[in-house]
Design a protein around this motif. Structure first.
Motif, short mmCIF file in Angstrom:
data_model
loop_
_atom_site.label_atom_id
_atom_site.label_comp_id
_atom_site.label_asym_id
_atom_site.label_seq_id
_atom_site.Cartn_x
_atom_site.Cartn_y
_atom_site.Cartn_z
N ASP A 42 14.03 -4.42 -16.75
CA ASP A 42 13.51 -4.47 -18.11
C ASP A 42 11.98 -4.36 -18.15
N LEU A 43 11.34 -4.19 -16.99
CA LEU A 43 9.89 -4.23 -16.95
C LEU A 43 9.25 -2.85 -16.79
N LEU A 44 10.05 -1.82 -16.91
CA LEU A 44 9.50 -0.46 -16.88
C LEU A 44 9.83 0.21 -18.20
N GLY A 45 8.86 0.96 -18.72
CA GLY A 45 9.08 1.56 -20.03
C GLY A 45 8.83 3.05 -20.02
N LEU A 46 9.11 3.67 -21.16
CA LEU A 46 8.99 5.12 -21.26
C LEU A 46 7.56 5.60 -21.02
N ASP A 47 6.57 4.69 -21.22
CA ASP A 47 5.17 5.09 -21.03
C ASP A 47 4.74 5.08 -19.56
N ASP A 48 5.54 4.46 -18.72
CA ASP A 48 5.14 4.39 -17.31
C ASP A 48 5.26 5.76 -16.65
N PRO A 49 4.39 6.03 -15.68
CA PRO A 49 4.51 7.32 -14.98
C PRO A 49 5.68 7.30 -13.99
N GLU A 50 6.14 8.49 -13.65
CA GLU A 50 7.18 8.56 -12.63
C GLU A 50 6.64 7.95 -11.33
N GLY A 51 7.45 7.11 -10.72
CA GLY A 51 7.04 6.47 -9.46
C GLY A 51 6.56 5.05 -9.66
N ALA A 52 6.37 4.62 -10.93
CA ALA A 52 5.95 3.23 -11.18
C ALA A 52 7.03 2.29 -10.65
N GLU B 175 0.87 -1.17 0.00
CA GLU B 175 0.00 0.00 0.00
C GLU B 175 0.91 1.22 0.00
N PRO B 176 1.18 1.80 -1.19
CA PRO B 176 2.11 2.94 -1.18
C PRO B 176 1.53 4.12 -0.41
N GLN B 177 2.45 4.84 0.29
CA GLN B 177 1.99 5.98 1.08
C GLN B 177 1.91 7.24 0.22
N GLY B 178 2.68 7.29 -0.86
CA GLY B 178 2.73 8.52 -1.65
C GLY B 178 2.70 8.22 -3.13
N ARG B 179 3.44 9.02 -3.93
CA ARG B 179 3.46 8.84 -5.40
C ARG B 179 4.28 7.65 -5.81
N PHE B 180 5.34 7.35 -5.04
CA PHE B 180 6.24 6.27 -5.44
C PHE B 180 5.61 4.92 -5.05
N GLY B 181 5.48 4.06 -6.06
CA GLY B 181 4.78 2.79 -5.84
C GLY B 181 3.42 2.79 -6.49
N ARG B 182 3.14 3.81 -7.31
CA ARG B 182 1.88 3.88 -8.07
C ARG B 182 2.21 4.06 -9.55
N PRO B 183 1.89 3.09 -10.40
CA PRO B 183 1.34 1.77 -10.06
C PRO B 183 2.42 0.89 -9.46
N PHE B 184 1.94 -0.19 -8.79
CA PHE B 184 2.85 -1.17 -8.20
C PHE B 184 2.59 -2.50 -8.88
N ARG B 185 3.64 -3.07 -9.46
CA ARG B 185 3.45 -4.37 -10.14
C ARG B 185 4.37 -5.40 -9.50
N PHE B 186 3.76 -6.55 -9.16
CA PHE B 186 4.56 -7.66 -8.64
C PHE B 186 4.56 -8.78 -9.66
N VAL B 187 5.73 -9.31 -9.99
CA VAL B 187 5.80 -10.51 -10.84
C VAL B 187 6.59 -11.55 -10.04
N ALA B 188 6.12 -12.80 -10.11
CA ALA B 188 6.76 -13.84 -9.29
C ALA B 188 8.20 -14.06 -9.74
N ARG B 189 8.43 -13.98 -11.05
CA ARG B 189 9.75 -14.30 -11.59
C ARG B 189 9.97 -13.49 -12.86
N CYS B 190 11.18 -13.05 -13.11
CA CYS B 190 11.47 -12.35 -14.37
C CYS B 190 12.98 -12.42 -14.60
N GLU B 191 13.40 -11.95 -15.76
CA GLU B 191 14.85 -11.90 -15.99
C GLU B 191 15.45 -10.81 -15.09
N SER B 192 14.95 -9.58 -15.27
CA SER B 192 15.42 -8.46 -14.45
C SER B 192 14.29 -7.45 -14.34
N THR B 193 14.04 -6.94 -13.15
CA THR B 193 13.00 -5.91 -13.01
C THR B 193 13.37 -4.65 -13.80
#
Ligand code: BTN
Length: 239
Positions: A24-34, A4-22
């Motif tokens: 690589d899972l954020l892109g230019l379209d994501d908002p600041e704080g994702a 439960e993020p308290q502020g801007r950082f952590g919105r949106p919050f995505r959890f993946v059980a397994r990946c190569e590297s986190t």
């Protein structure tokens, strides 16, 4: 993992059980704080082409997307994050944490966290790894700076969520200060945790005494009575 993020950082919050590297899972379209968090990375990376390894479910493995304003030096973000992580680690452990320029957080001279800032266009993907519940055998044995987890430090197993929530809240605070005033604005919390200050160090073949992290985020070292500033590199220090 839920948060439960308290502020801007952590919105949106995505959890993946397994990946190569986190990273690589954020892109230019994501908002600041994702934020992306995982339990397991199959190709986790550290600085200087190194791997970042942790058994599933033992560590905080997270990345956050930032859009720093023009005019701020992006390499300083590792130090901004270092202050936030050091603060969260100190709260969890009740022990002081130091920042080893440019991107490590240490407790009792051992590395408990590493930070990786990767620039993509006008964004920076800031990766934060914190060793939380690894046992001694589960930590890399051959690290240049010896590794520790919060668990190997005090024998207590911890939930990772509250520590991550604290890191994000502190990062948002420190980042906002830095946006407005640069490293000057957070220097009290940075300079006081400077691990290398006064130590004999070597950076890319140059040896000297570390003077301090300067207010532009560079490492100042004294070599034969002359002061030099190092923009980036890997520091080894005399133990
Ligand atoms: C270092 O100390 O060299 C930096 C380590 C950074 C590790 C984190 S874990 C989450 C994120 N994803 C990665 O692949 N690396 C960073």
């Amino acid at each position: 993992m839920k948060l439960e993020p308290q502020g801007r950082f952590g919105r949106p919050f995505r959890f993946v059980a397994r990946c190569e590297s986190t990273q690589d899972l954020l892109g230019l379209d994501d908002p600041e704080g994702a934020v992306v968090v995982t339990d397991e990375q199959t190709a986790g990376r550290g600085r200087q082409g190194r791997q970042w390894l942790a058994p599933p479910g033992t560590a905080i493995l997270s990345s956050i997307l930032l859009r720093p304003p023009e005019g701020r030096r992006q390499p300083e973000l590792s130090l901004v994050a270092g202050v936030a992580v050091a603060d969260a680690v100190e709260e969890a452990l009740g022990l002081s944490a130091q920042i080893k320029w440019p991107n490590d957080v240490l407790v009792n001279r051992k590395k408990v966290s590493g930070i990786l800032a990767e620039a993509r266009g006008d964004t920076v993907v800031l990766g934060i790894g914190v060793n939380v519940n690894q046992t001694r055998d589960e930590l890399p044995p051959d690290a240049t700076t010896p590794a520790a987890s919060l668990f190997t430090t005090d024998g207590i197993e911890r939930d990772r969520e509250p520590i991550l929530a604290r890191i994000l809240a502190r990062l948002e605070h420190q980042y906002d200060l830095w946006r407005e005033g640069g490293l000057d604005a957070i220097y009290v919390d940075l300079g006081s945790r400077d691990f290398l200050r006064g130590r004999r160090v070597a950076v890319d073949g140059v040896s000297g005494i570390a003077v301090m992290i300067d207010r532009q985020g560079r490492l100042e070292i004294e070599v034969d009575g002359e002061h030099r500033t190092i923009e980036s590199g890997e520091v080894t220090y005399e133990r």
